[in-house]
Design a protein around this motif. Structure first.
Motif, PDB file in Angstrom:
ATOM      1  N   LEU A  92       0.859  -1.248  -0.170  1.00 42.59           N
ATOM      2  CA  LEU A  92      -0.023  -0.033  -0.024  1.00 42.59           C
ATOM      3  C   LEU A  92       0.903   1.371  -0.091  1.00 42.59           C
ATOM      4  CD1 LEU A  92      -2.594  -0.948   2.648  1.00 42.59           C
ATOM      5  CD2 LEU A  92      -2.819  -1.176   0.190  1.00 42.59           C
ATOM      6  N   LEU A  93       2.169   0.939  -0.092  1.00 42.89           N
ATOM      7  CA  LEU A  93       2.897   2.260   0.326  1.00 42.89           C
ATOM      8  C   LEU A  93       3.693   2.866  -0.989  1.00 42.89           C
ATOM      9  CD1 LEU A  93       4.530   1.907   3.877  1.00 42.89           C
ATOM     10  CD2 LEU A  93       2.153   2.800   3.075  1.00 42.89           C
ATOM     11  N   SER A  94       3.248   2.389  -1.994  1.00 48.08           N
ATOM     12  CA  SER A  94       4.121   2.432  -3.499  1.00 48.08           C
ATOM     13  C   SER A  94       3.998   3.911  -3.725  1.00 48.08           C
ATOM     14  CB  SER A  94       3.790   1.767  -4.638  1.00 48.08           C
ATOM     15  OG  SER A  94       4.124   0.500  -4.456  1.00 48.08           O
ATOM     16  N   ALA A  95       4.808   4.916  -3.726  1.00 53.47           N
ATOM     17  CA  ALA A  95       4.762   6.475  -4.042  1.00 53.47           C
ATOM     18  C   ALA A  95       4.298   7.061  -2.925  1.00 53.47           C
ATOM     19  CB  ALA A  95       4.096   6.416  -5.430  1.00 53.47           C
ATOM     20  N   ALA A  96       3.843   6.511  -1.956  1.00 51.94           N
ATOM     21  CA  ALA A  96       3.036   7.357  -0.708  1.00 51.94           C
ATOM     22  C   ALA A  96       3.979   8.484  -0.008  1.00 51.94           C
ATOM     23  CB  ALA A  96       2.764   6.257   0.337  1.00 51.94           C
ATOM     24  N   ARG A  97       3.010   9.455  -0.006  1.00 55.62           N
ATOM     25  CA  ARG A  97       3.443  10.693   0.849  1.00 55.62           C
ATOM     26  C   ARG A  97       3.365  10.257   2.183  1.00 55.62           C
ATOM     27  NH1 ARG A  97       4.034  15.165  -2.260  1.00 55.62           N
ATOM     28  NH2 ARG A  97       3.227  15.057  -4.263  1.00 55.62           N
ATOM     29  N   GLY A  98       4.012  11.115   3.116  1.00 57.65           N
ATOM     30  CA  GLY A  98       4.101  10.919   4.405  1.00 57.65           C
ATOM     31  C   GLY A  98       5.275  10.559   5.327  1.00 57.65           C
ATOM     32  N   TRP A  99       6.412  10.431   4.563  1.00 53.60           N
ATOM     33  CA  TRP A  99       7.671  10.143   5.172  1.00 53.60           C
ATOM     34  C   TRP A  99       8.353  11.334   5.677  1.00 53.60           C
ATOM     35  CZ3 TRP A  99       9.641   5.218   5.849  1.00 53.60           C
ATOM     36  CH2 TRP A  99       9.086   4.216   5.324  1.00 53.60           C
ATOM     37  N   ASP A 100       8.842  11.089   6.962  1.00 53.19           N
ATOM     38  CA  ASP A 100       9.262  12.050   7.647  1.00 53.19           C
ATOM     39  C   ASP A 100      10.716  12.074   7.874  1.00 53.19           C
ATOM     40  OD1 ASP A 100       9.831  14.213   9.376  1.00 53.19           O
ATOM     41  OD2 ASP A 100       9.158  13.226  11.154  1.00 53.19           O
ATOM     42  N   VAL A 101      11.586  12.743   7.263  1.00 52.79           N
ATOM     43  CA  VAL A 101      13.203  12.845   7.045  1.00 52.79           C
ATOM     44  C   VAL A 101      13.726  13.218   8.555  1.00 52.79           C
ATOM     45  CG1 VAL A 101      15.368  13.161   6.144  1.00 52.79           C
ATOM     46  CG2 VAL A 101      13.249  12.709   4.558  1.00 52.79           C
ATOM     47  N   GLU A 102      14.247  12.363   9.316  1.00 57.48           N
ATOM     48  CA  GLU A 102      14.694  12.617  10.455  1.00 57.48           C
ATOM     49  C   GLU A 102      16.061  12.708  10.719  1.00 57.48           C
ATOM     50  OE1 GLU A 102      13.242   9.839  13.756  1.00 57.48           O
ATOM     51  OE2 GLU A 102      11.378  10.767  13.628  1.00 57.48           O
ATOM     52  N   ARG A 103      16.982  12.400   9.624  1.00 53.55           N
ATOM     53  CA  ARG A 103      18.418  12.406   9.597  1.00 53.55           C
ATOM     54  C   ARG A 103      18.859  12.351   8.366  1.00 53.55           C
ATOM     55  NH1 ARG A 103      22.295   7.238  11.175  1.00 53.55           N
ATOM     56  NH2 ARG A 103      24.254   8.333  10.937  1.00 53.55           N
ATOM     57  N   ARG A 104      19.462  13.309   7.883  1.00 54.09           N
ATOM     58  CA  ARG A 104      20.405  13.552   6.522  1.00 54.09           C
ATOM     59  C   ARG A 104      21.895  13.932   6.781  1.00 54.09           C
ATOM     60  NH1 ARG A 104      19.209  17.441   1.397  1.00 54.09           N
ATOM     61  NH2 ARG A 104      20.637  16.233  -0.025  1.00 54.09           N
ATOM     62  N   GLU A 105      22.640  12.931   6.608  1.00 50.63           N
ATOM     63  CA  GLU A 105      24.066  13.210   6.884  1.00 50.63           C
ATOM     64  C   GLU A 105      24.715  13.000   5.366  1.00 50.63           C
ATOM     65  OE1 GLU A 105      25.653  11.056  10.159  1.00 50.63           O
ATOM     66  OE2 GLU A 105      24.191  12.044  11.486  1.00 50.63           O
ATOM     67  N   PRO A 106      26.043  13.224   5.305  1.00 44.72           N
ATOM     68  CA  PRO A 106      26.705  12.931   3.689  1.00 44.72           C
ATOM     69  C   PRO A 106      26.410  11.601   3.405  1.00 44.72           C
ATOM     70  CG  PRO A 106      28.106  14.593   4.984  1.00 44.72           C
ATOM     71  CD  PRO A 106      26.809  14.008   5.971  1.00 44.72           C
ATOM     72  N   ALA A 107      26.490  10.470   4.261  1.00 43.34           N
ATOM     73  CA  ALA A 107      26.583   9.219   3.999  1.00 43.34           C
ATOM     74  C   ALA A 107      25.417   8.301   4.787  1.00 43.34           C
ATOM     75  CB  ALA A 107      27.977   8.716   4.175  1.00 43.34           C
ATOM     76  N   ALA A 108      24.477   9.266   5.306  1.00 45.22           N
ATOM     77  CA  ALA A 108      23.341   8.420   6.110  1.00 45.22           C
ATOM     78  C   ALA A 108      21.966   9.159   5.804  1.00 45.22           C
ATOM     79  CB  ALA A 108      23.715   8.117   7.434  1.00 45.22           C
ATOM     80  N   LEU A 109      21.029   8.367   5.897  1.00 38.85           N
ATOM     81  CA  LEU A 109      19.452   9.039   5.632  1.00 38.85           C
ATOM     82  C   LEU A 109      18.682   8.093   6.453  1.00 38.85           C
ATOM     83  CD1 LEU A 109      18.241  11.072   4.132  1.00 38.85           C
ATOM     84  CD2 LEU A 109      17.902   9.608   2.564  1.00 38.85           C
ATOM     85  N   SER A 110      17.754   8.770   7.296  1.00 39.15           N
ATOM     86  CA  SER A 110      16.560   8.008   8.033  1.00 39.15           C
ATOM     87  C   SER A 110      15.497   8.904   7.936  1.00 39.15           C
ATOM     88  CB  SER A 110      17.103   7.961   9.544  1.00 39.15           C
ATOM     89  OG  SER A 110      18.374   7.322   9.751  1.00 39.15           O
ATOM     90  N   ALA A 111      14.467   8.159   7.922  1.00 37.86           N
ATOM     91  CA  ALA A 111      13.009   8.401   7.707  1.00 37.86           C
ATOM     92  C   ALA A 111      12.058   7.288   8.101  1.00 37.86           C
ATOM     93  CB  ALA A 111      12.635   8.660   6.115  1.00 37.86           C
ATOM     94  N   VAL A 112      10.881   8.119   8.894  1.00 38.56           N
ATOM     95  CA  VAL A 112      10.040   7.447   9.442  1.00 38.56           C
ATOM     96  C   VAL A 112       8.642   7.539   8.960  1.00 38.56           C
ATOM     97  CG1 VAL A 112       8.699   7.507  11.781  1.00 38.56           C
ATOM     98  CG2 VAL A 112      11.190   7.606  11.620  1.00 38.56           C
ATOM     99  N   PHE A 113       7.763   6.628   8.674  1.00 42.49           N
ATOM    100  CA  PHE A 113       6.398   6.597   8.343  1.00 42.49           C
ATOM    101  C   PHE A 113       5.430   6.025   9.394  1.00 42.49           C
ATOM    102  CE2 PHE A 113       2.561   5.254   6.123  1.00 42.49           C
ATOM    103  CZ  PHE A 113       2.568   6.372   4.824  1.00 42.49           C
ATOM    104  N   ASP A 114       4.639   6.913   9.819  1.00 39.88           N
ATOM    105  CA  ASP A 114       3.541   6.658  10.721  1.00 39.88           C
ATOM    106  C   ASP A 114       2.122   6.038  10.051  1.00 39.88           C
ATOM    107  OD1 ASP A 114       1.744   6.187  12.939  1.00 39.88           O
ATOM    108  OD2 ASP A 114       2.002   8.203  13.660  1.00 39.88           O
ATOM    109  N   PHE A 115       2.230   4.746  10.036  1.00 37.89           N
ATOM    110  CA  PHE A 115       1.180   4.116   9.222  1.00 37.89           C
ATOM    111  C   PHE A 115      -0.245   4.435   9.818  1.00 37.89           C
ATOM    112  CE2 PHE A 115      -1.381   0.644   7.748  1.00 37.89           C
ATOM    113  CZ  PHE A 115      -0.989   0.457   6.402  1.00 37.89           C
TER     114      PHE A 115
END
Length: 297
Positions: A95-118
């Motif tokens: 159900l999450l193909s192309a879904a909006r709603g991801w919250d990017v919590e961390r962005r560094e030169p070589a790292a990226l983290s995001a959270v989705f509250d279903f």
């Protein structure tokens, strides 16, 4: 449509938060290693997978649109929650193909983290009534992209775990027939005419060597001993390793498309419908973590 890129050494990876956190590019020394297929436009408009898409809460297809799992009813209505259907009308790829709603919590030169509250999305919860949170952690080293997915059960009921990924890999500048592939599996899941597991398993040996005219759309138990899948040619080798939480895998290499997907899966295709011991159930408050890595040399 915003994109976020991380880079380290010879590798650069790009993800798109507002289209399901899809990995749309993985470049090695400037060469694209991901199958683009119809590109982001087709992914958004038609849910046609490309790059490295997350398939959640199920990977591949389901045999029914209405069923009960973990004591709750699931009713899949494409009019309420847009999703891909296969040629037979079976629901594909979650159900999450192309879904909006991801919250990017961390962005560094070589790292990226995001959270989705279903649980924050009423239409999703009406279809799949299991409150949970998804977290993606992408880390890049000089040779490896590692993607960790964590599901946390945030409600009062267990959450079925059946997600996966489709990393579509390609070797630029090399003819498909000349690609060297290694598929180090030992056990195959028998599929029926609808590409759904029958419940039977059988031993299998897939010879390493040139892909040639071979095609794949097959389901397996994960390689024993953590051996990686591999694609190699013209001095470049790509390995995909299932490091944690993925006891199953699908291999997809269609005729006429210069790509091969080594697909990490937390459960077999259709496990949400069939249930049983092959479908993990995450207790309230607990977490399920799964990790795969793509290494390029």
């Amino acid at each position: 449509m915003s994109t976020l890129s991380v880079a380290s050494g010879d590798l650069e990876a790009t993800f798109v938060p507002d289209t399901g956190m899809v990995g749309c590019s993985l470049r090695h020394r400037g060469a694209e290693l991901l199958g683009q297929r119809g590109g982001l436009a087709a992914y958004v408009a038609e849910r046609k997978t490309m790059g490295i898409p997350l398939l959640h809460p199920w990977a591949n297809r389901l045999s029914r649109r209405r069923f009960e799992v973990a004591g709750r009813e699931v009713t899949i209505d494409p009019a309420r929650t847009p999703l891909r259907l296969d040629d037979g009308g079976l629901p594909m790829h979650g159900l999450l193909s192309a879904a909006r709603g991801w919250d990017v919590e961390r962005r560094e030169p070589a790292a990226l983290s995001a959270v989705f509250d279903f649980a924050a999305h009423a239409a999703l919860m009406a279809t799949f009534p299991f409150a949970h949170e998804l977290r993606l952690d992408m880390a890049l080293s000089d040779t490896t992209l590692r993607i960790a997915t964590t599901v946390r059960a945030t409600g009062e009921t267990p959450v079925p775990i059946a997600f996966g990924f489709h990393p579509y890999l390609a070797l630029p500048g090399v003819e498909r027939a000349d690609w060297h592939v290694e598929i180090p599996v030992a056990e195959q899941l028998v599929l029926d005419a609808s590409m759904l597991p029958t419940g039977a398993r059988e031993p299998v040996h897939v010879p390493a060597g040139a892909l040639g005219a071979r095609t794949f759309d097959d389901a397996y138990i994960a390689p024993p001993g953590g051996a990686p899948f591999a694609l190699a040619g013209a001095g470049r080798r790509i390995e995909l390793a299932l490091e944690a939480g993925y006891p199953y895998a699908q291999v997809f290499a269609p005729d006429g498309d210069a790509l091969i997907a080594f697909e990490p899966m937390t459960a077999p295709t259709n496990a949400l419908v069939t249930g049983g011991p092959q479908l993990p159930l995450l207790a309230p408050g607990e977490e399920y973590r799964a990790v795969f890595a793509i290494t390029v040399r």
